[in-house]
Design a protein around this motif. Structure first.
Motif, PDB file in Angstrom:
ATOM      1  N   PHE A  38       0.831  -1.203   0.000  1.00  0.00           N
ATOM      2  CA  PHE A  38       0.000   0.000   0.000  1.00  0.00           C
ATOM      3  C   PHE A  38       0.868   1.258   0.000  1.00  0.00           C
ATOM      4  CE2 PHE A  38      -2.297   3.396   2.200  1.00  0.00           C
ATOM      5  CZ  PHE A  38      -3.489   3.425   1.495  1.00  0.00           C
ATOM      6  N   THR A  39       1.935   1.242   0.790  1.00  0.00           N
ATOM      7  CA  THR A  39       2.827   2.402   0.851  1.00  0.00           C
ATOM      8  C   THR A  39       3.545   2.600  -0.478  1.00  0.00           C
ATOM      9  OG1 THR A  39       3.156   2.016   3.224  1.00  0.00           O
ATOM     10  CG2 THR A  39       4.725   3.466   2.115  1.00  0.00           C
ATOM     11  N   LEU A  40       4.016   1.509  -1.089  1.00  0.00           N
ATOM     12  CA  LEU A  40       4.691   1.609  -2.376  1.00  0.00           C
ATOM     13  C   LEU A  40       3.749   2.136  -3.456  1.00  0.00           C
ATOM     14  CD1 LEU A  40       6.806  -1.686  -2.425  1.00  0.00           C
ATOM     15  CD2 LEU A  40       7.644   0.657  -2.132  1.00  0.00           C
ATOM     16  N   ILE A  41       2.528   1.655  -3.453  1.00  0.00           N
ATOM     17  CA  ILE A  41       1.548   2.113  -4.446  1.00  0.00           C
ATOM     18  C   ILE A  41       1.216   3.589  -4.232  1.00  0.00           C
ATOM     19  CG2 ILE A  41      -0.847   1.854  -5.195  1.00  0.00           C
ATOM     20  CD1 ILE A  41      -0.538  -1.162  -4.643  1.00  0.00           C
ATOM     21  N   SER A  42       1.099   3.996  -2.977  1.00  0.00           N
ATOM     22  CA  SER A  42       0.756   5.395  -2.684  1.00  0.00           C
ATOM     23  C   SER A  42       1.848   6.355  -3.133  1.00  0.00           C
ATOM     24  CB  SER A  42       0.489   5.560  -1.180  1.00  0.00           C
ATOM     25  OG  SER A  42      -0.615   4.781  -0.771  1.00  0.00           O
ATOM     26  N   PHE A  43       3.113   5.931  -3.018  1.00  0.00           N
ATOM     27  CA  PHE A  43       4.243   6.807  -3.360  1.00  0.00           C
ATOM     28  C   PHE A  43       4.922   6.390  -4.666  1.00  0.00           C
ATOM     29  CE2 PHE A  43       3.768   7.411   1.200  1.00  0.00           C
ATOM     30  CZ  PHE A  43       3.906   8.787   1.326  1.00  0.00           C
TER      31      PHE A  43
END
Length: 235
Positions: free
Chosen positions: A131-136
């Protein structure tokens, strides 16, 4: 303003909430055998005269903290806290409790419950990373951005988060019913002994409060991920 607030929630707040949820759930899972030995537990047995007489006063005696992976205990306030070895099929050490106490009512849940909680924590950890990788992804290289823009990756991340959420909260709800019933039966048994009963009382522990807060936090990024899938599916 609304668009900016929504973007800030997705980019910054949601990953922080996810990480906080994982930490709280992990502490509740590992306590009291590995961390927070005399502070956090799913069920506690502490000295009290509330069940054996009308007038209550300060009393000292044995204390026991029960958790998912084992238990900790001490003979009296200020004494050394002894803990069992952490295991998925724990046998609680209740030897500090007096012989008149209903020890058999304080049993550990089946091995499946700790296993499912461990699986839920693993899914939540993987969801946090994806989720963090997709968000950034927009701040990464073109190759990484292109890969994370893949709908399959985003769909997989959302479903991992969803299953981690559902498995975890269901497992903890089962534990809450298990230990709630154990505490009620333990207290009722002591109350039936009257003034001759042991000066103890069982209560559901504060680990459950940590868990409910954790899953309230985790629900935010999971809903964000699923809502993105819904928007894309209806275009």
């Amino acid at each position: 303003m609304i668009a900016g607030l929504s973007k800030a929630t997705t980019l910054y707040l949601a990953p922080v909430l996810t990480l906080t949820a994982i930490v709280l759930s992990l502490l509740a899972y590992l306590a009291p055998t590995l961390v927070l030995k005399d502070s956090v537990a799913l069920l506690t047995v502490t000295p009290s005269t509330a069940l054996v007489q009308n007038a209550s006063h300060a009393v000292d005696g044995p204390s026991v903290w029960l958790g998912t992976l084992g238990s900790c205990s001490r003979l009296k306030k200020g004494a050394h806290v002894n803990c069992t070895i952490a295991t998925l099929s724990p046998i609680y050490d209740l030897s500090v409790l007096p012989s008149s106490s209903p020890r058999l009512l304080l049993s550990a849940p089946t091995q499946a419950t700790p296993v499912f909680i461990g699986l839920a924590l693993a899914c939540s950890g993987l969801f946090f990373i994806t989720f963090t990788l997709i968000s950034f992804r927009h701040k990464m290289g073109e190759k990484m951005t292109s890969m994370l823009d893949n709908p399959v990756i985003q769909r997989l991340s959302a479903w991992i988060g969803f299953f981690g959420f559902m498995i975890g909260i269901t497992s903890f709800l089962i534990l809450r019913m298990w230990f709630g019933k154990a505490a009620d039966d333990f207290n009722n048994s002591i109350a039936l002994q009257g003034t001759q009963g042991p000066q103890l009382i069982a209560n559901v522990g504060n680990a459950f409060t940590m868990v409910w807060v954790a899953y309230a936090f985790l629900g935010v990024p999971v809903i964000i991920s699923l809502s993105k899938l819904n928007v894309k599916a209806t275009k």
